[in-house]
Design an enzyme around this catalytic site. Structure first.
Site, mmCIF file in Angstrom:
data_model
loop_
_atom_site.group_PDB
_atom_site.id
_atom_site.type_symbol
_atom_site.label_atom_id
_atom_site.label_comp_id
_atom_site.label_asym_id
_atom_site.label_seq_id
_atom_site.Cartn_x
_atom_site.Cartn_y
_atom_site.Cartn_z
ATOM 1 C CG ASP A 1 -13.170 -4.196 18.718
ATOM 2 O OD1 ASP A 1 -14.094 -4.576 19.098
ATOM 3 O OD2 ASP A 1 -12.598 -2.980 17.879
ATOM 4 C CE LYS B 1 -14.386 -6.261 25.082
ATOM 5 N NZ LYS B 1 -14.363 -5.192 24.384
ATOM 6 N N GLY C 1 -17.892 -7.577 19.177
ATOM 7 C CA GLY C 1 -17.748 -8.201 18.409
ATOM 8 C C GLY C 1 -16.999 -8.891 19.067
ATOM 9 C CG HIS C 2 -16.824 -9.774 22.537
ATOM 10 N ND1 HIS C 2 -18.070 -10.648 23.915
ATOM 11 C CD2 HIS C 2 -16.572 -8.661 22.387
ATOM 12 C CE1 HIS C 2 -17.778 -8.254 24.422
ATOM 13 N NE2 HIS C 2 -17.086 -7.547 23.718
ATOM 14 C CD GLN D 1 -20.410 -1.579 23.746
ATOM 15 O OE1 GLN D 1 -20.332 -1.609 24.704
ATOM 16 N NE2 GLN D 1 -20.684 -2.944 23.070
HETATM 17 P P1 GDP Z 1 -12.987 -7.950 22.012
HETATM 18 O O1 GDP Z 1 -13.818 -7.069 21.063
HETATM 19 O O2 GDP Z 1 -12.293 -7.084 22.856
HETATM 20 O O3 GDP Z 1 -13.569 -9.848 22.413
HETATM 21 O O4 GDP Z 1 -11.885 -8.496 21.013
HETATM 22 P P2 GDP Z 1 -12.261 -8.852 19.703
HETATM 23 O O5 GDP Z 1 -12.130 -9.929 19.276
HETATM 24 O O6 GDP Z 1 -12.847 -7.430 18.680
HETATM 25 O O7 GDP Z 1 -10.762 -8.103 18.207
HETATM 26 C C1 GDP Z 1 -9.643 -8.626 18.661
HETATM 27 C C2 GDP Z 1 -8.912 -9.823 18.053
HETATM 28 O O8 GDP Z 1 -7.562 -9.608 18.219
HETATM 29 C C3 GDP Z 1 -9.436 -10.913 17.983
HETATM 30 O O9 GDP Z 1 -9.485 -11.170 16.976
HETATM 31 C C4 GDP Z 1 -8.865 -11.549 18.681
HETATM 32 O O10 GDP Z 1 -8.261 -13.301 17.967
HETATM 33 C C5 GDP Z 1 -7.067 -10.751 18.570
HETATM 34 N N1 GDP Z 1 -6.608 -11.219 19.424
HETATM 35 C C6 GDP Z 1 -6.581 -11.183 20.525
HETATM 36 N N2 GDP Z 1 -5.406 -11.251 20.974
HETATM 37 C C7 GDP Z 1 -4.215 -11.512 21.134
HETATM 38 C C8 GDP Z 1 -2.529 -11.516 20.880
HETATM 39 O O11 GDP Z 1 -2.293 -11.277 21.290
HETATM 40 N N3 GDP Z 1 -2.565 -11.255 19.372
HETATM 41 C C9 GDP Z 1 -2.883 -11.740 18.740
HETATM 42 N N4 GDP Z 1 -2.576 -10.930 17.495
HETATM 43 N N5 GDP Z 1 -4.417 -11.137 18.543
HETATM 44 C C10 GDP Z 1 -5.287 -11.350 19.611
HETATM 45 P P1 IMO Z 2 -16.261 -4.924 21.581
HETATM 46 O O1 IMO Z 2 -17.241 -5.581 22.471
HETATM 47 C C1 IMO Z 2 -15.781 -0.854 19.267
HETATM 48 C C2 IMO Z 2 -18.473 2.434 19.032
HETATM 49 C C3 IMO Z 2 -19.186 2.151 17.524
HETATM 50 C C4 IMO Z 2 -19.509 3.398 17.918
HETATM 51 C C5 IMO Z 2 -19.890 3.684 18.825
HETATM 52 C C6 IMO Z 2 -21.924 4.546 19.516
HETATM 53 O O2 IMO Z 2 -16.392 -5.771 20.291
HETATM 54 O O3 IMO Z 2 -15.160 -3.897 22.033
HETATM 55 P P2 IMO Z 2 -23.096 2.105 19.070
HETATM 56 O O4 IMO Z 2 -23.642 0.287 17.696
HETATM 57 O O5 IMO Z 2 -23.163 1.297 20.440
HETATM 58 O O6 IMO Z 2 -24.067 3.087 19.420
HETATM 59 O O7 IMO Z 2 -21.894 2.988 18.526
HETATM 60 O O8 IMO Z 2 -19.041 2.692 19.879
HETATM 61 N N1 IMO Z 2 -18.252 0.761 19.047
HETATM 62 C C7 IMO Z 2 -17.720 -0.546 19.931
HETATM 63 N N2 IMO Z 2 -15.916 -0.364 18.711
HETATM 64 N N3 IMO Z 2 -15.964 -2.187 19.652
HETATM 65 C C8 IMO Z 2 -17.466 -2.894 20.225
HETATM 66 O O9 IMO Z 2 -17.527 -3.899 21.201
HETATM 67 C C9 IMO Z 2 -17.562 -1.037 19.901
HETATM 68 N N4 IMO Z 2 -19.270 -1.126 20.127
HETATM 69 C C10 IMO Z 2 -19.425 -0.358 20.103
HETATM 70 O O10 IMO Z 2 -17.961 1.399 16.695
HETATM 71 O O11 IMO Z 2 -17.922 4.923 17.261
HETATM 72 MG MG MG Z 3 -15.052 -6.597 19.624
#
Ligand code: GDP
Ligand code: IMO
Ligand code: MG
Length: 429
Positions: free
Chosen positions: A13, A16, A40-41, A223
């Site tokens: 998170d 990415k 979850g991206h 991840q």
């Molecule tokens: P990922 O799993 O690495 O793709 O990240 P996620 O999408 O799960 O979580 C990142 C969150 O931060 C998302 O809701 C993005 O829209 C948000 N985000 C990304 N870059 C920035 C930033 O520079 N500032 C803020 N405030 N939010 C950001």
């Molecule tokens: P993105 O791509 C954050 C965590 C779960 C748990 C552990 C194992 O959005 O960054 P699993 O279901 O993979 O066997 O769970 O990994 N986890 C993540 N945490 N971002 C993710 O993906 C994750 N995918 C798995 O919360 O701790």
């Molecule tokens: Mg994510």
């Protein structure tokens, strides 16, 4: 011609999705190579939010998107996600989406097992996404997976399912769960076969051909390196290799195909699920970061645990993933803090150490050693150049670079694609 891998350098998170989207304009192909719909991206393009779990983020821009052999694929989820994205106006056809024929499938029995283990009040709770990721990878290395290509051979599918059930039903009997009928799995698979098979491809071959044509390949990690099955906070990890080296294995290209590794790095730290988190702030600071940063899981809506930036961890993941440069995200979330702490080392049993120890017990015992930096009262949100950033924010970024021993290639100041400061283009390295 440069190929770029995008990986998370913390516990996931980090942002990415935003950077894969940002970079996909410069790429010809976007490839997912590990994980599954535990990811979850989030992409925000002109105010429109797209949430992707299994589809490569490049699909939103219509780039050729590939789900590699290293991904575990829940076929029903994939069909639903394709339909959801189509509902948002995204075009998805076999012309722009390919699915590796040798990718293992996640079945309902994997989800059952994942949830059963997590809900059982005995054993180790990992806090998984309960999407069947771990059990599906167990079957892959156990050599009993049903794979995408098996959907194209219905005449031998039943035999494969029966072999799989020999294992699973023994397990289920032991856990007091009802046994699964082979016909149920067969029907479950046949219900999606016609939807999925048009996307099936010999991905290693496709990517090799693209590479020879000089195409730029963008590998999208899921991840983060601290969730890596070998290098992460084991056993509180996911069941795949999340480090950049997996991009080669999980797509069928050789290691020489990777030219640049971009480590997406949050300006503070978050984690979802159980496990050690030395710089966690289970207090007002954590609450501030969580609220400001909207730190709720994209997949499970769970509240993410929040804490200060941990330079020890990122310095280590820069090495385990071979990160060339980082994209620092969410610096805007720190706006308004009087002071900002950064973890620079740990204390373990009275000794100062500068790495994360490998053992579960030692990881739980390490105490963070902090440096305190001055915060800033101005806003960095939406900044698109260094000149737009508060002076203290620039200092913070420079200090992080020094502590982790890696340059900042990109800086992100909001969820929007355009709110990005480019220092070094990974594709022009
Ligand atoms: P990922 O799993 O690495 O793709 O990240 P996620 O999408 O799960 O979580 C990142 C969150 O931060 C998302 O809701 C993005 O829209 C948000 N985000 C990304 N870059 C920035 C930033 O520079 N500032 C803020 N405030 N939010 C950001
Ligand atoms: P993105 O791509 C954050 C965590 C779960 C748990 C552990 C194992 O959005 O960054 P699993 O279901 O993979 O066997 O769970 O990994 N986890 C993540 N945490 N971002 C993710 O993906 C994750 N995918 C798995 O919360 O701790
Ligand atoms: Mg994510």
């Amino acid at each position: 011609m440069a190929n770029v891998v995008v990986v998370g350098s913390q516990w996931g998170d980090e942002g990415k999705g935003k950077f894969v989207d940002w970079l996909s304009e410069r790429a010809d192909v976007v490839v997912r190579y590990q994980g599954g719909h535990n990811a979850g991206h989030t992409l925000v393009i002109d105010g429109v939010v797209y949430k992707l779990s299994l589809l490569p983020s490049g699909v939103v821009r219509g780039q050729l998107s590939v789900i590699g052999n290293g991904v575990v694929v829940d076929p029903h989820f994939l069909v639903d996600e394709i339909n959801r994205l189509r509902g948002q106006g995204v075009t998805i056809t076999p012309d722009n989406l390919r699915l590796a024929e040798n990718a293992p499938l996640i079945l309902s029995l994997h989800r059952d097992l994942d949830a059963f283990r997590e809900n059982a009040n005995s054993g180790l709770k990992i806090g998984t996404t309960k999407r069947g990721i771990g059990p599906a990878y167990e079957d892959k290395v156990g050599r009993r997976s049903i794979r995408v290509m098996d959907l194209a051979e219905p005449e031998t599918l039943m035999t494969k399912i029966e072999r799989l059930l020999t294992h699973h039903n023994a397990l289920r009997r032991g856990m007091g769960l009802p046994e699964v009928e082979a016909q149920v799995i067969y029907d479950e698979l046949m219900a999606v076969a016609d939807d999925l098979l048009p996307f099936m491809d010999r991905v290693w071959h496709l990517l090799d051909a693209k590479r020879r044509q000089g195409a730029r390949i963008l590998f999208e990690g899921a991840q983060g390196a601290l969730l890596d099955n070998d290098h992460g906070t084991y056993p509180f990890v996911t069941s795949s290799n999340t480090v950049a080296g997996q991009a080669a294995t999980g797509s069928g290209l050789g290691p020489g195909s990777i030219d640049y590794v971009l480590g997406i790095t949050k300006a503070y730290t978050t984690r979802v699920g159980e496990g050690p988190f030395p710089s966690e702030q289970d207090n007002e600071t954590g609450q501030f970061l969580g609220e400001r940063g909207h730190e709720f899981g994209t997949v499970t809506s769970r509240k993410r645990r929040c804490g200060w930036f941990d330079a020890v961890l990122v310095r280590q993941t820069v090495k385990t993933s071979g990160i060339s440069g980082i994209a620092l995200t969410k610096i805007d979330v720190l706006d308004g803090l009087d002071e900002i702490k950064v973890c620079v080392a740990y204390e373990l049993d009275g000794e100062r150490i500068d790495y994360l120890p490998a053992s579960m017990g030692a990881q739980a015992r390490v105490k963070p050693i902090y440096e305190t930096l001055e915060g800033w009262s101005e806003t960095s949100a939406g900044a698109r150049s260094w000149a737009d950033l508060p002076a203290q924010a620039v200092k913070y970024v420079r200090h992080i670079e020094e502590l982790i021993g890696c340059p900042v290639a990109l800086l992100s100041t909001s969820p929007e694609r355009e709110d990005t400061i480019l220092v070094q283009d990974p594709f022009q390295d």
